[in-house]
Write an enzyme that holds these catalytic residues in place. Structure first.
Site, PDB file in Angstrom:
ATOM      1  N   HIS A  40       0.823  -1.208   0.000  1.00 50.58           N
ATOM      2  CA  HIS A  40       0.000   0.000   0.000  1.00 50.58           C
ATOM      3  C   HIS A  40       0.859   1.261   0.000  1.00 50.58           C
ATOM      4  CE1 HIS A  40       0.996   0.851   4.209  1.00 50.58           C
ATOM      5  NE2 HIS A  40       0.781  -0.428   4.467  1.00 50.58           N
ATOM      6  N   GLU A 118      -1.852  -6.807   7.546  1.00 51.55           N
ATOM      7  CA  GLU A 118      -0.521  -6.590   8.098  1.00 51.55           C
ATOM      8  C   GLU A 118      -0.329  -7.449   9.347  1.00 51.55           C
ATOM      9  OE1 GLU A 118       2.494  -6.205   8.211  1.00 51.55           O
ATOM     10  OE2 GLU A 118       2.869  -4.056   7.975  1.00 51.55           O
TER      11      GLU A 118
END
Length: 353
Positions: A40, A118
């Site tokens: 990202h 994550e």
């Protein structure tokens, strides 16, 4: 076509290879697999140097710009996709949207899974990395941040950073077992019986891989890659580090040295089990422009330099210059003569050993 950059002594990247952890059986992917992985774009937490983990930090303006630029580079190279996989975190989803927007492909199916989230940083979530390092020392900080099997301190069951207090995980995460301990805690707190699933309170990289690798192997590979679909994966740093550790045979003792740049498309070469980059047209050495850490040679192991492909004005001339590499039109109808980034024997769709 090439960035003249030696990766390791004598340009050889083989030292230390073959020491892959062997935690999972090797994957067999078609040599013409199109798999692009992107971390990202930058978030405000990234800019402030904070541990993010499962906290849903949005993209910063710089992160939006990175994602848009990534989409433009992919478009300039004629790359298209059939399906996108991403996590349940807004920053990864937004990155996928911005990339697809530049490709005029917002209509593509986007498959979201919490297993691509994550790594869960536990009670470190939201804390300053500099402050944590000063308070606990460099060794402990490095172990918590980059250790393969070391978990940071767990988050409390009642912290707003605990995913058990986030509606998306409470309502929609259904593929993990129930937790007796958390169910008792929740029942006592609410004074009525409650069932609560076993959600992570802290994760090591190994823990993170125990959800990302099986998801990649059991879902992305059979449902998309092995069906010839062109795949984009938008995720976060540690989920990608673990995936690349498996795909590129990076040994456990070196994985802590690997950094993943934000907003940069990483093209996986299934034949060489390495990463390739796309030429951004600025003439800058990507290994100086982007920080891959001190383990960069393990990502680009198959060449003495980093191979970048740019738009070809004469595809046939480019084909000869690539010395045995196949140049094909971009996928889809009406190919425009741009080069493919994938090595493969001509007219062959073989399986990797």
């Amino acid at each position: 076509l090439r960035v003249q950059r030696q990766l390791g002594a004598g340009g050889s990247n083989s030292a230390g290879r073959g020491a892959a952890p062997g935690l999972y059986p090797p994957l067999k992917l078609a040599l013409d697999t199109q798999l692009v992985i992107i971390r990202h774009g930058k978030t405000e937490y990234n800019k402030l140097g904070l541990f993010t983990g499962w906290d849903d930090a949005p993209l910063a303006k710089e992160g939006c710009d990175e994602a848009v630029r990534a989409g433009k580079v992919l478009r300039e190279h004629g790359m298209e996709f059939d399906v996108v996989y991403t996590s349940w975190l807004s920053r990864a989803i937004e990155t996928a949207w911005l990339v697809l927007g530049e490709l005029d492909s917002l209509w593509l199916p986007i498959v979201k899974s919490w297993r691509l989230n994550e790594r869960m940083y536990g009670s470190l979530t939201g804390l300053s990395k500099k402050m944590t390092k000063q308070r606990h020392g460099a060794a402990k900080f490095q172990s918590w941040r980059r250790g393969f099997a070391t978990r940071p301190p767990p988050v409390s069951s009642f912290s707003h950073f605990y995913p058990g207090n986030d509606e998306r995980y409470v309502r929609y995460l259904t593929d993990v077992r129930w937790s007796a301990t958390e169910s008792i805690i929740r029942s006592l707190e609410s004074r009525r019986p409650q069932l609560h699933r076993k959600l992570p309170k802290a994760e090591s990289l190994r823990d993170c891989m125990e959800r990302t690798i099986p998801y990649f192997r059991d879902n992305i590979v059979p449902n998309s890659i092995n069906k010839g679909k062109r795949v984009l994966v938008a995720s976060s740093e540690n989920a990608i580090r673990g995936l690349l550790m498996h795909l590129c045979d990076i040994p456990v003792e070196r994985i802590s040295e690997l950094e993943i740049p934000t907003g940069l498309p990483l093209i996986y070469d299934a034949r060489e089990k390495c990463i390739r980059l796309l030429d951004e047209g600025d003439g800058v050495d990507p290994l100086e422009k982007y920080n891959f850490g001190t383990a960069a040679e393990l990502l680009f192991k198959s060449r003495e330099d980093v191979l970048l492909l740019k738009k070809a004005t004469d595809p046939e001339q480019l084909k000869g210059e690539l010395e045995g590499r196949v140049v094909v039109d971009s996928p889809g109808e009406g190919g425009d003569g741009w080069p493919s980034v994938f090595d493969q024997p001509e007219n062959t769709r073989a399986q990797a050993p």
